[in-house]
Motif scaffolding. Structure first.
Motif, PDB file in Angstrom:
ATOM      1  N   ALA A 207       0.865  -1.173   0.000  1.00 55.81           N
ATOM      2  CA  ALA A 207       0.000   0.000   0.000  1.00 55.81           C
ATOM      3  C   ALA A 207       0.904   1.226   0.000  1.00 55.81           C
ATOM      4  N   ARG A 208       0.466   2.282  -0.660  1.00 54.15           N
ATOM      5  CA  ARG A 208       1.271   3.500  -0.728  1.00 54.15           C
ATOM      6  C   ARG A 208       0.424   4.733  -0.384  1.00 54.15           C
ATOM      7  N   PRO A 209       0.003   4.810   0.878  1.00 51.93           N
ATOM      8  CA  PRO A 209      -0.783   5.981   1.259  1.00 51.93           C
ATOM      9  C   PRO A 209       0.117   7.204   1.451  1.00 51.93           C
ATOM     10  N   LEU A 210      -0.478   8.365   1.360  1.00 49.95           N
ATOM     11  CA  LEU A 210       0.230   9.591   1.722  1.00 49.95           C
ATOM     12  C   LEU A 210       0.378   9.614   3.237  1.00 49.95           C
ATOM     13  N   ILE A 211       1.373  10.313   3.740  1.00 49.80           N
ATOM     14  CA  ILE A 211       1.592  10.366   5.182  1.00 49.80           C
ATOM     15  C   ILE A 211       0.357  10.911   5.884  1.00 49.80           C
ATOM     16  N   ARG A 212      -0.286  11.930   5.300  1.00 44.10           N
ATOM     17  CA  ARG A 212      -1.479  12.485   5.950  1.00 44.10           C
ATOM     18  C   ARG A 212      -2.596  11.449   6.036  1.00 44.10           C
ATOM     19  N   GLU A 213      -2.673  10.536   5.056  1.00 46.88           N
ATOM     20  CA  GLU A 213      -3.664   9.460   5.114  1.00 46.88           C
ATOM     21  C   GLU A 213      -3.282   8.432   6.176  1.00 46.88           C
ATOM     22  N   LEU A 214      -1.999   8.127   6.245  1.00 49.88           N
ATOM     23  CA  LEU A 214      -1.506   7.131   7.188  1.00 49.88           C
ATOM     24  C   LEU A 214      -1.760   7.550   8.631  1.00 49.88           C
ATOM     25  N   VAL A 215      -1.478   8.815   8.963  1.00 51.04           N
ATOM     26  CA  VAL A 215      -1.645   9.265  10.350  1.00 51.04           C
ATOM     27  C   VAL A 215      -3.112   9.384  10.746  1.00 51.04           C
ATOM     28  N   SER A 216      -4.005   9.421   9.763  1.00 49.41           N
ATOM     29  CA  SER A 216      -5.427   9.527  10.088  1.00 49.41           C
ATOM     30  C   SER A 216      -6.119   8.163  10.137  1.00 49.41           C
ATOM     31  N   LEU A 217      -5.375   7.086   9.897  1.00 54.58           N
ATOM     32  CA  LEU A 217      -5.974   5.750   9.925  1.00 54.58           C
ATOM     33  C   LEU A 217      -6.378   5.376  11.341  1.00 54.58           C
ATOM     34  N   GLY A 218      -7.476   4.701  11.448  1.00 56.74           N
ATOM     35  CA  GLY A 218      -7.932   4.199  12.734  1.00 56.74           C
ATOM     36  C   GLY A 218      -8.435   2.777  12.579  1.00 56.74           C
ATOM     37  N   GLU A 219      -9.027   2.271  13.644  1.00 56.23           N
ATOM     38  CA  GLU A 219      -9.577   0.929  13.628  1.00 56.23           C
ATOM     39  C   GLU A 219     -10.615   0.805  12.511  1.00 56.23           C
ATOM     40  N   ASN A 220     -10.587  -0.292  11.814  1.00 54.81           N
ATOM     41  CA  ASN A 220     -11.473  -0.608  10.689  1.00 54.81           C
ATOM     42  C   ASN A 220     -11.151   0.163   9.415  1.00 54.81           C
ATOM     43  N   ALA A 221     -10.045   0.907   9.400  1.00 53.75           N
ATOM     44  CA  ALA A 221      -9.616   1.570   8.168  1.00 53.75           C
ATOM     45  C   ALA A 221      -9.200   0.495   7.168  1.00 53.75           C
ATOM     46  N   VAL A 222      -9.314   0.796   5.895  1.00 52.12           N
ATOM     47  CA  VAL A 222      -8.960  -0.157   4.844  1.00 52.12           C
ATOM     48  C   VAL A 222      -7.855   0.448   3.990  1.00 52.12           C
ATOM     49  N   LEU A 223      -6.748  -0.282   3.840  1.00 54.42           N
ATOM     50  CA  LEU A 223      -5.659   0.110   2.954  1.00 54.42           C
ATOM     51  C   LEU A 223      -5.788  -0.698   1.665  1.00 54.42           C
ATOM     52  N   THR A 224      -5.843  -0.027   0.547  1.00 53.90           N
ATOM     53  CA  THR A 224      -5.924  -0.713  -0.735  1.00 53.90           C
ATOM     54  C   THR A 224      -4.530  -1.132  -1.163  1.00 53.90           C
ATOM     55  N   LEU A 225      -4.380  -2.415  -1.479  1.00 55.14           N
ATOM     56  CA  LEU A 225      -3.098  -2.947  -1.919  1.00 55.14           C
ATOM     57  C   LEU A 225      -2.983  -2.845  -3.427  1.00 55.14           C
ATOM     58  N   ASP A 226      -1.757  -3.009  -3.922  1.00 51.60           N
ATOM     59  CA  ASP A 226      -1.491  -2.924  -5.358  1.00 51.60           C
ATOM     60  C   ASP A 226      -1.727  -4.253  -6.081  1.00 51.60           C
ATOM     61  N   LYS A 227      -2.325  -5.224  -5.402  1.00 52.13           N
ATOM     62  CA  LYS A 227      -2.573  -6.549  -5.990  1.00 52.13           C
ATOM     63  C   LYS A 227      -4.038  -6.921  -5.837  1.00 52.13           C
ATOM     64  N   ARG A 228      -4.448  -7.833  -6.696  1.00 54.91           N
ATOM     65  CA  ARG A 228      -5.799  -8.375  -6.620  1.00 54.91           C
ATOM     66  C   ARG A 228      -5.737  -9.736  -5.925  1.00 54.91           C
ATOM     67  N   ILE A 229      -6.863 -10.221  -5.461  1.00 52.37           N
ATOM     68  CA  ILE A 229      -6.916 -11.474  -4.709  1.00 52.37           C
ATOM     69  C   ILE A 229      -6.386 -12.652  -5.522  1.00 52.37           C
ATOM     70  N   GLU A 230      -6.556 -12.620  -6.846  1.00 52.77           N
ATOM     71  CA  GLU A 230      -6.111 -13.748  -7.685  1.00 52.77           C
ATOM     72  C   GLU A 230      -4.660 -13.612  -8.139  1.00 52.77           C
ATOM     73  N   ASP A 231      -4.017 -12.487  -7.848  1.00 52.95           N
ATOM     74  CA  ASP A 231      -2.621 -12.298  -8.245  1.00 52.95           C
ATOM     75  C   ASP A 231      -1.705 -13.209  -7.424  1.00 52.95           C
ATOM     76  N   PRO A 232      -0.577 -13.630  -7.997  1.00 57.10           N
ATOM     77  CA  PRO A 232       0.355 -14.457  -7.234  1.00 57.10           C
ATOM     78  C   PRO A 232       0.956 -13.684  -6.066  1.00 57.10           C
ATOM     79  N   VAL A 233       1.268 -14.420  -5.006  1.00 57.03           N
ATOM     80  CA  VAL A 233       1.988 -13.852  -3.874  1.00 57.03           C
ATOM     81  C   VAL A 233       3.463 -14.197  -4.031  1.00 57.03           C
ATOM     82  N   GLU A 234       4.316 -13.452  -3.368  1.00 55.52           N
ATOM     83  CA  GLU A 234       5.757 -13.690  -3.457  1.00 55.52           C
ATOM     84  C   GLU A 234       6.273 -14.180  -2.113  1.00 55.52           C
ATOM     85  N   LEU A 235       7.162 -15.172  -2.165  1.00 52.36           N
ATOM     86  CA  LEU A 235       7.749 -15.745  -0.962  1.00 52.36           C
ATOM     87  C   LEU A 235       9.212 -15.330  -0.882  1.00 52.36           C
TER      88      LEU A 235
END
Length: 98
Positions: A32-60
Motif C-alpha cells: 500500500a502506498r498511502p500519503l503520510i497524511r492518510e496514514l496518520v489519520s488511519l484508525g480501527e477498521n480503516a482499509v488500505l488498498t493494496l497494489d494486488k488483486r486477490i487472484e494475483d500471485p503472492v511472493e515468498l
C-alpha cells in the motif's frame, strides 16, 4: 526432518547438517502506498488498498531474496480457515526467479 526428506537430501548430495535448520519465509501479498497524511489519520477498521488483486500471485521471500511465487489458498478439513500457499514458481538458486 522425516525419513523421506532425509532420503531426498542424500540423493541431492545434501549431507550438510544445515539442511535441518528451519528458516522463516515471508509471504508478500502486496503493498500500500498511502500519503503520510492518510496514514496518520488511519484508525480501527480503516482499509488500505493494496497494489494486488486477490487472484494475483503472492511472493515468498527468505530475508530479502525472492525464492518462489504462489497462489493463496484456504485449507479445509481439520485445518479449515487456515491460509496456505500453493507454489507455482520456484527460484533457480543459481539464476534467481524468472
Amino acid at each position: 526432518m522425516d525419513n523421506d526428506t532425509d532420503a531426498r537430501a542424500k540423493e541431492n548430495g545434501q549431507t550438510s547438517p544445515f539442511v535441518s535448520v528451519p528458516i522463516e519465509i515471508t509471504v508478500s501479498v502486496g503493498k500500500a502506498r498511502p500519503l503520510i497524511r492518510e496514514l496518520v489519520s488511519l484508525g480501527e477498521n480503516a482499509v488500505l488498498t493494496l497494489d494486488k488483486r486477490i487472484e494475483d500471485p503472492v511472493e515468498l521471500f527468505v530475508g530479502d531474496r525472492l525464492v518462489a511465487r504462489g497462489q493463496l489458498e484456504e485449507l479445509g478439513g481439520d485445518n479449515a480457515g487456515q491460509l496456505a500457499v500453493r507454489l507455482t514458481e520456484i527460484a533457480d538458486f543459481q539464476n534467481g526467479l524468472g
